[in-house]
Design a protein around this motif. Structure first.
Motif, mmCIF file in Angstrom:
data_model
loop_
_atom_site.group_PDB
_atom_site.id
_atom_site.type_symbol
_atom_site.label_atom_id
_atom_site.label_comp_id
_atom_site.label_asym_id
_atom_site.label_seq_id
_atom_site.Cartn_x
_atom_site.Cartn_y
_atom_site.Cartn_z
ATOM 1 N N GLU A 3 0.775 -1.280 -0.059
ATOM 2 C CA GLU A 3 0.124 -0.089 0.033
ATOM 3 C C GLU A 3 0.872 1.248 0.026
ATOM 4 N N LEU A 4 0.542 2.369 -0.793
ATOM 5 C CA LEU A 4 1.288 3.500 -1.139
ATOM 6 C C LEU A 4 0.394 4.371 -0.521
ATOM 7 N N PRO A 5 0.849 5.407 0.244
ATOM 8 C CA PRO A 5 0.103 6.522 1.113
ATOM 9 C C PRO A 5 -0.184 7.596 0.069
ATOM 10 N N THR A 6 -1.451 8.363 0.292
ATOM 11 C CA THR A 6 -1.684 9.213 -0.710
ATOM 12 C C THR A 6 -1.767 10.758 -0.052
ATOM 13 N N VAL A 7 -1.903 11.604 -0.588
ATOM 14 C CA VAL A 7 -1.823 13.308 -0.076
ATOM 15 C C VAL A 7 -2.859 13.175 0.902
ATOM 16 N N ASN A 8 -4.173 12.764 0.764
ATOM 17 C CA ASN A 8 -5.191 12.995 1.773
ATOM 18 C C ASN A 8 -5.109 11.747 2.982
ATOM 19 N N GLY A 9 -3.973 10.877 2.919
ATOM 20 C CA GLY A 9 -3.883 9.813 3.939
ATOM 21 C C GLY A 9 -4.494 8.564 3.576
ATOM 22 N N ASP A 10 -5.176 8.328 2.606
ATOM 23 C CA ASP A 10 -5.774 6.978 2.247
ATOM 24 C C ASP A 10 -4.493 6.122 1.593
ATOM 25 N N MET A 11 -4.685 4.869 1.170
ATOM 26 C CA MET A 11 -3.772 4.079 0.991
ATOM 27 C C MET A 11 -4.283 3.618 -0.515
ATOM 28 N N VAL A 12 -3.262 3.305 -1.264
ATOM 29 C CA VAL A 12 -3.648 2.848 -2.627
ATOM 30 C C VAL A 12 -2.906 1.281 -2.734
ATOM 31 N N ALA A 28 14.696 -4.564 -16.240
ATOM 32 C CA ALA A 28 15.963 -4.385 -15.460
ATOM 33 C C ALA A 28 15.559 -3.978 -13.959
ATOM 34 N N VAL A 29 14.357 -3.490 -13.562
ATOM 35 C CA VAL A 29 13.953 -3.216 -12.430
ATOM 36 C C VAL A 29 13.470 -3.998 -11.370
ATOM 37 N N ASN A 30 13.942 -4.010 -10.148
ATOM 38 C CA ASN A 30 13.475 -5.024 -9.102
ATOM 39 C C ASN A 30 12.334 -4.274 -8.762
ATOM 40 N N VAL A 31 10.849 -4.728 -9.247
ATOM 41 C CA VAL A 31 9.657 -3.817 -8.976
ATOM 42 C C VAL A 31 9.358 -3.718 -7.397
ATOM 43 N N ARG A 32 9.375 -4.834 -6.856
ATOM 44 C CA ARG A 32 9.066 -4.923 -5.339
ATOM 45 C C ARG A 32 10.037 -4.126 -4.485
ATOM 46 N N GLN A 33 11.311 -4.382 -4.808
ATOM 47 C CA GLN A 33 12.220 -3.520 -3.924
ATOM 48 C C GLN A 33 11.727 -1.835 -4.360
ATOM 49 N N GLN A 34 11.681 -1.400 -5.614
ATOM 50 C CA GLN A 34 11.423 -0.172 -5.687
ATOM 51 C C GLN A 34 10.157 0.474 -5.313
ATOM 52 N N LEU A 35 9.006 -0.565 -5.125
ATOM 53 C CA LEU A 35 7.682 -0.205 -4.441
ATOM 54 C C LEU A 35 8.035 -0.011 -3.007
ATOM 55 N N ALA A 36 8.786 -0.623 -2.311
ATOM 56 C CA ALA A 36 9.325 -0.438 -1.102
ATOM 57 C C ALA A 36 9.832 1.023 -0.767
ATOM 58 N N ALA A 37 10.897 1.217 -1.720
ATOM 59 C CA ALA A 37 11.636 2.578 -1.749
ATOM 60 C C ALA A 37 10.550 3.644 -2.067
ATOM 61 N N MET A 38 9.481 3.524 -2.824
ATOM 62 C CA MET A 38 8.484 4.381 -3.150
ATOM 63 C C MET A 38 7.724 4.952 -1.727
ATOM 64 N N ARG A 39 7.231 3.750 -1.119
ATOM 65 C CA ARG A 39 6.565 3.762 0.073
ATOM 66 C C ARG A 39 7.279 4.384 1.105
ATOM 67 N N SER A 40 8.527 4.176 1.376
ATOM 68 C CA SER A 40 9.469 4.959 2.087
ATOM 69 C C SER A 40 9.809 6.506 1.693
ATOM 70 N N TRP A 41 9.602 6.632 0.404
ATOM 71 C CA TRP A 41 10.061 7.865 -0.018
ATOM 72 C C TRP A 41 8.606 8.878 0.466
ATOM 73 N N LEU A 42 7.688 8.303 -0.151
ATOM 74 C CA LEU A 42 6.377 8.919 0.063
ATOM 75 C C LEU A 42 6.042 9.188 1.622
ATOM 76 N N ASN A 43 6.552 8.378 2.448
ATOM 77 C CA ASN A 43 6.255 8.485 4.044
ATOM 78 C C ASN A 43 7.175 9.674 4.456
ATOM 79 N N ALA A 44 8.386 9.608 3.945
ATOM 80 C CA ALA A 44 9.280 10.735 4.480
ATOM 81 C C ALA A 44 9.103 12.005 3.755
ATOM 82 N N ASN A 45 8.394 12.192 2.690
ATOM 83 C CA ASN A 45 7.969 13.381 2.136
ATOM 84 C C ASN A 45 6.427 13.488 1.844
ATOM 85 N N PRO A 46 5.686 13.738 3.048
ATOM 86 C CA PRO A 46 4.351 13.727 3.133
ATOM 87 C C PRO A 46 3.783 14.905 1.843
#
Length: 126
Positions: A3-12, A28-46
Motif C-alpha cells: 500500500e502506498l500513502p496518498t496526499v489525503n492519507g488514504d492508501m492505494v 531491469a528493475v526489481n519492482v518489489r524493491q522499488q515499491l518499498a523505496a517509493m513507500r519510504s519516500w512517500l512517508n518521508a515526503n508527505p
C-alpha cells in the motif's frame, strides 16, 4: 501486495497483477524493491504524496527512470563514472586530509585504529 500513502492519507493498494505487469514492462528493475523505496519516500515526503488517481502514474514514472538507469544497483556496469570534483571541493578534501594528518599523524599500516602518544607527563593514574 503493498500500500502506498496518498496526499489525503488514504492508501492505494498495489496488487500482484500490477507488480507482474510492471515486472514485464521494466525487466531491469526489481519492482518489489522499488515499491518499498517509493513507500519510504512517500512517508518521508508527505507534502509530495500523490492523489489516488495519480499514484499509478507516479509508480510508472519512477520505474521508467530506474529502467533508464539500468535498474539501479542490479547492473553496476551501467552506472556512470564518478564525476570529477570541483576545485573548491578538491581543496576542501585536501585541507581535511592535511588536518587529519596533523591531528592524528600518518596512518600506521599495522594498526588500523587511531593512536595516541602519551608522554610520561601526560599520564595520570586514577
Amino acid at each position: 501486495m503493498i500500500e502506498l500513502p496518498t496526499v489525503n492519507g488514504d492508501m492505494v493498494l498495489i496488487s500482484l497483477a500490477d507488480v507482474a505487469e510492471w515486472s514485464e514492462a521494466f525487466p531491469a528493475v526489481n519492482v518489489r524493491q522499488q515499491l518499498a523505496a517509493m513507500r519510504s519516500w512517500l512517508n518521508a515526503n508527505p507534502k509530495n504524496r500523490k492523489t489516488s488517481k495519480g499514484m499509478k502514474r507516479f509508480v510508472v514514472s519512477w520505474l521508467t527512470r530506474d529502467q533508464d538507469r539500468g535498474g539501479g544497483r542490479q547492473h553496476p556496469q551501467a552506472q556512470a563514472p564518478p564525476r570529477p570534483q570541483s576545485p573548491s571541493m578538491q581543496r576542501h578534501h585536501d585541507i581535511h586530509a592535511r588536518l587529519k594528518r596533523e591531528l592524528y599523524g600518518e596512518p600506521d599500516e599495522q594498526f588500523a585504529g587511531q593512536t595516541v602518544d602519551l608522554a610520561a607527563g601526560d599520564f595520570r593514574s586514577h
